[in-house]
Enzyme design. Structure first.
Site, PDB file in Angstrom:
ATOM      1  N   LEU A 299      55.546  -6.663  51.149  1.00 52.70           N
ATOM      2  CA  LEU A 299      55.383  -5.967  52.423  1.00 52.70           C
ATOM      3  C   LEU A 299      54.451  -4.772  52.261  1.00 52.70           C
ATOM      4  O   LEU A 299      54.537  -4.039  51.277  1.00 52.70           O
ATOM      5  CB  LEU A 299      56.758  -5.489  52.905  1.00 52.70           C
ATOM      6  CG  LEU A 299      56.876  -4.921  54.310  1.00 52.70           C
ATOM      7  CD1 LEU A 299      56.567  -6.000  55.338  1.00 52.70           C
ATOM      8  CD2 LEU A 299      58.279  -4.387  54.525  1.00 52.70           C
TER       9      LEU A 299
ATOM     10  N   ASP B 104      60.676  10.824  43.013  1.00 51.63           N
ATOM     11  CA  ASP B 104      60.477  11.128  44.429  1.00 51.63           C
ATOM     12  C   ASP B 104      59.117  11.790  44.616  1.00 51.63           C
ATOM     13  O   ASP B 104      58.825  12.798  43.976  1.00 51.63           O
ATOM     14  CB  ASP B 104      61.603  12.058  44.876  1.00 51.63           C
ATOM     15  CG  ASP B 104      61.554  12.375  46.362  1.00 51.63           C
ATOM     16  OD1 ASP B 104      60.612  11.922  47.035  1.00 51.63           O
ATOM     17  OD2 ASP B 104      62.457  13.074  46.837  1.00 51.63           O
TER      18      ASP B 104
END
Length: 515
Positions: free
Chosen positions: A157, A260
């Site tokens: 995706l 992150d």
């Protein structure tokens, strides 16, 4: 009310007669670095973290030792005395979900992920303590299953589709809770009375580099029917809902998680701090808004790729959306801090001990729901994995998976079984895993429709739907589930005359058979 077992919840969302094996590993809560940097002169907030790892697999030929993993997701749960954060660390698929049953549509991996996250949220919701589902959507070819990108059946995706997919995944969780009362002093007594007896929730999304109009395009279709004066999804950052000191310097207002993108930016900016810095202020970035604007120029968010940062803030009954985080609990005294430090030290040592069974871990760890400086330590029995490992063994099991190859069916089967046996060895059990058989009825019309199988990478991978006349490059995510939701929503609107959508979890909505 007793909490349903994870396997039973998954059986409700899987199509009838679809069979999968599910495995859930977790660790006891152990002391962790604070999620938010402490303001100048303040002590970092005491924080615990427990890790969860979930894998769904299928039996290729019906034998015990021929399993192939199809889905994996890793979640870290952080607890302080004021906040619980359920952080989705990684999610990935192998592309072999189409092997589950040649005579039926593959199950929706999205619904499986939604169900697992909803289960963790339900079991870790503490009375009077706000809970936040947090994740960032960053498109990559593979996260948990090495070599799976070379499997031709795995459809990766793109960044935009990934953000949309995660919004669709989180939306049913959001709608398990009532709408929050309005902000800005426009609350009515009815609004507050509803929130006092029911949990409420709101979704927040930021996509650095996209304005508010562009970001709204990522919202799930259900958002179109929401009250626009009090939307369920918002293009903003939930500062007042998750930060204890919202007036602190920007570096103290953004959570830091492992691997992150924004945490790496925070570390780089902290290099600007010096002994002469004013109250912990950076030199280049002066405000929180400026921080998010600058994120768009970071390597992870540029070079033609988008990264979405998503939060679902859940207020338990009695906690209003406008309540400041610092008002939810009272500050701990000096005596509590001394007791807390002693307990933290003991827990850290015990968590690294050579535990081999759940009972042993329970004896060595503080008891479930034990309070440390308020409600910092929280370990509900219902939310634990089938296998509970200490941090060292948990990492060893993950390392075993990352050493495997999932390029072909044969390699994927060998890699899956190597990981299963490794965990069994670490836990000192002969075998583990829970078989799940789907119970959800699918109408013949839905079953016969041809849809692309869904696989994932960090947020799942799907095939694109052909662009319509308006050029909308949306993604086709398990049409059988979307059609069921759409059909029931339309019927409900017709019967009631109300434009409101069905707020039930989409996994429990069934399409009626034609008569």
């Amino acid at each position: 009310m007793a909490t349903p077992k994870l396997a039973d919840l998954l059986a409700e969302v899987l199509p009838q007669n679809i069979k999968l094996n599910v495995r859930h590993i977790s660790t006891p809560p152990t002391p962790s670095d604070a999620i938010f940097s402490a303001p100048p002169g303040e002590t970092p907030e005491a924080t615990f973290c427990e890790n969860h790892f979930f894998v769904a697999s299928l039996n290729r030929f019906g034998n015990v030792d021929d399993e192939i993993a199809v889905l994996g997701i890793e979640v870290s749960i952080y607890t302080t005395d004021r906040l619980t954060i359920v952080f989705v660390s990684k999610a990935d698929s192998t592309g072999y979900i189409h092997l589950v049953n040649k005579d039926a549509q593959p199950p929706s991996l999205r619904l499986i992920v939604t169900t697992f996250l909803s289960y963790l949220i339900r079991t870790h919701q503490r009375p009077g303590i706000r809970l936040v589902l947090s994740l960032f959507a960053r498109a990559q070819n593979q996260y948990l299953f090495p070599g799976s990108v070379d499997n031709a059946q795995k459809h990766v995706l793109d960044d935009r589709g990934l953000i949309k997919w995660w919004c669709q995944t989180a939306d049913p969780i959001l709608r398990e809770h009532t709408v929050e009362s309005q902000d800005g002093g426009s609350k009515s007594l009815v609004d507050e009375s509803i929130e006092s007896v029911s949990s409420s929730a709101t979704g927040y999304l930021l996509v650095p580099g996209c304005d508010k109009y562009e970001t709204r395009a990522f919202f799930p279709a259900t958002a179109r029917s929401d009250d626009q004066k009090n939307p369920r999804w918002r293009v903003s950052y939930p500062l007042n809902q998750i930060c204890i000191h919202p007036q602190a310097p920007p570096r103290c207002l953004v959570p830091r998680f492992p691997d992150d993108p924004k945490a790496r930016f925070l570390v780089d900016l902290d290099g600007e701090l010096s002994e002469g810095a004013i109250a912990g202020q950076w030199k280049s970035v002066k405000s929180l808004d400026e921080f998010w604007e600058m994120m768009a120029f970071r390597q992870e968010c540029s070079a033609g790729r988008l990264v979405g940062f998503l939060w679902v803030v859940i207020n338990p009954p009695g906690v209003l959306s406008s309540d400041k985080l610092s008002n939810q609990t009272q500050e701990a005294g000096t005596t509590d801090k001394v007791q807390n430090d002693a307990l933290l030290s003991g827990t850290a040592a015990e968590a690294e001990s050579d535990n081999r069974s759940l009972n042993h871990l329970q004896d060595d760890q503080p008891k479930p729901n034990t309070e440390v400086r308020g409600n910092t330590f929280f370990w509900p029995e219902a939310g634990r994995g089938e296998i509970v490992l200490c941090e060292k063994e948990y990492k060893s099991g993950n390392d075993e998976l990352l050493e495997q190859d999932f390029e072909t069916e044969e390699l994927a089967m060998a890699g899956t079984m190597a990981w299963v046996r490794k965990i069994a060895s670490l836990a000192d059990v002969l075998w583990w895993g829970k078989p799940v058989t789907g119970k959800r009825e699918i109408s013949k019309t839905t079953t016969s429709s041809k849809t692309a199988a869904v696989t994932i990478n960090s947020g799942l991978n799907v095939r694109k739907r052909k662009k319509d006349a308006e050029g909308d490059d949306t993604l086709h995510v398990e049409a059988k589930d979307e059609q069921a939701v759409s059909s029931n929503t339309t019927q409900a609107e017709t019967e009631s005359g109300s434009p409101e959508v069905n707020v039930l979890n989409a996994s429990f909505i069934k399409k009626k058979k034609k008569t």
